[in-house]
Design a protein around this motif. Structure first.
Motif, PDB file in Angstrom:
ATOM      1  N   TYR A  99      -7.284  21.299 -29.600  1.00  0.00           N
ATOM      2  CA  TYR A  99      -7.006  21.811 -28.274  1.00  0.00           C
ATOM      3  C   TYR A  99      -5.810  22.739 -28.320  1.00  0.00           C
ATOM      4  CZ  TYR A  99      -4.640  17.234 -28.577  1.00  0.00           C
ATOM      5  OH  TYR A  99      -3.960  16.130 -28.998  1.00  0.00           O
ATOM      6  N   SER A 118      -1.214  21.848 -18.893  1.00  0.00           N
ATOM      7  CA  SER A 118      -2.674  21.925 -19.015  1.00  0.00           C
ATOM      8  C   SER A 118      -3.063  22.281 -20.438  1.00  0.00           C
ATOM      9  CB  SER A 118      -3.244  22.987 -18.076  1.00  0.00           C
ATOM     10  OG  SER A 118      -3.108  22.601 -16.749  1.00  0.00           O
ATOM     11  N   CYS A 135     -15.579  19.982 -24.503  1.00  0.00           N
ATOM     12  CA  CYS A 135     -16.343  18.871 -23.938  1.00  0.00           C
ATOM     13  C   CYS A 135     -17.080  18.128 -25.055  1.00  0.00           C
ATOM     14  CB  CYS A 135     -17.329  19.405 -22.895  1.00  0.00           C
ATOM     15  SG  CYS A 135     -18.350  18.117 -22.143  1.00  0.00           S
ATOM     16  N   THR A 147     -10.526  23.640 -18.966  1.00  0.00           N
ATOM     17  CA  THR A 147      -9.103  23.387 -18.774  1.00  0.00           C
ATOM     18  C   THR A 147      -8.910  21.985 -18.219  1.00  0.00           C
ATOM     19  OG1 THR A 147      -8.701  25.723 -18.373  1.00  0.00           O
ATOM     20  CG2 THR A 147      -7.004  24.201 -17.630  1.00  0.00           C
ATOM     21  N   TYR A 148      -8.032  21.232 -18.861  1.00  0.00           N
ATOM     22  CA  TYR A 148      -7.764  19.860 -18.464  1.00  0.00           C
ATOM     23  C   TYR A 148      -6.300  19.751 -18.024  1.00  0.00           C
ATOM     24  CZ  TYR A 148      -7.371  14.784 -18.616  1.00  0.00           C
ATOM     25  OH  TYR A 148      -7.160  13.471 -18.279  1.00  0.00           O
ATOM     26  N   PRO A 179     -13.218  13.625 -23.722  1.00  0.00           N
ATOM     27  CA  PRO A 179     -13.076  14.747 -22.791  1.00  0.00           C
ATOM     28  C   PRO A 179     -14.438  15.285 -22.343  1.00  0.00           C
ATOM     29  CG  PRO A 179     -12.185  15.310 -24.963  1.00  0.00           C
ATOM     30  CD  PRO A 179     -12.727  13.932 -25.045  1.00  0.00           C
ATOM     31  N   CYS A 217     -16.306  18.111 -19.528  1.00  0.00           N
ATOM     32  CA  CYS A 217     -16.063  19.249 -18.639  1.00  0.00           C
ATOM     33  C   CYS A 217     -16.285  18.861 -17.184  1.00  0.00           C
ATOM     34  CB  CYS A 217     -16.928  20.430 -19.030  1.00  0.00           C
ATOM     35  SG  CYS A 217     -18.699  20.121 -18.935  1.00  0.00           S
TER      36      CYS A 217
END
Length: 180
Positions: free
Chosen positions: A37, A65, A70, A78-79, A138, A140
């Motif tokens: 990431y 962020s 995914c 964006t997480y 994770p 999406c």
């Protein structure tokens, strides 16, 4: 990882607040460990450290962020990472650490002693809070449909191209079987 120490021995009784926005706290380990990431919005943390006789209380928030991939459809998204924490970090040599020093697994202590003073390893502590704030799987979106195992189509965007054929040719031998 950078060394970022906060001296806790001589803090006021009601503690002190610290702010951190040095991106190397998070970017260096991400690069060092080749994590999948990247940072999309800079991270910042605010912590309040209160000293006690046998350790210190560390509470605060962490925000920023990341761009993650995914686990179902492999698309990037964006997480937003938001974490609130309230932890007690014991000073080295206390009774709680003597119990942990047996043959069991070693615990991580974020308080170190240098020249007779106690220091909180803020970079290590904030990295731990960052890791705890990340999702195990994770996604999406909650209802991500993933990728078709047959044709590889992203089922969130396209219809599956192999659904029209109706059946898997590898199972053709079983279609003529009769069960009694």
């Amino acid at each position: 990882m950078i060394e970022l120490l906060v001296e806790t021995t001589n803090l006021p009784v009601d503690g002190r607040e610290f702010s951190f926005d040095e991106q190397r706290i998070w970017a260096d380990p991400i690069a060092e460990f080749h994590l999948p990431y990247r940072i999309s919005e800079p991270f910042s943390a605010v912590i309040h450290v209160v000293p006690h006789a046998d350790g210190c209380t560390v509470e605060g928030t962490l925000r920023g962020s990341l761009v993650l991939s995914c686990d179902r459809c492999v698309e990037e998204f964006t997480y937003p990472v938001t974490a609130e924490f309230h932890e007690f970090e014991a000073y080295p040599g206390g009774d709680s650490q003597d119990d942990a020093s047996s043959d069991g697994p070693a615990d991580v202590w974020w308080v170190v002693v240098k020249d007779g003073l106690h220091y909180l390893d803020v970079a290590g502590f904030l990295w731990e809070q960052f890791q705890l704030a990340l999702p195990e799987k994770p996604l999406c979106k909650v209802l991500c449909r993933g990728i078709c195992a047959g044709c590889g189509a992203n089922k969130n965007l396209d219809e599956c191209r192999c659904a029209a054929s109706g059946s898997d040719p590898r199972l053709a031998a079983f279609r003529s079987m009769k069960l009694s």
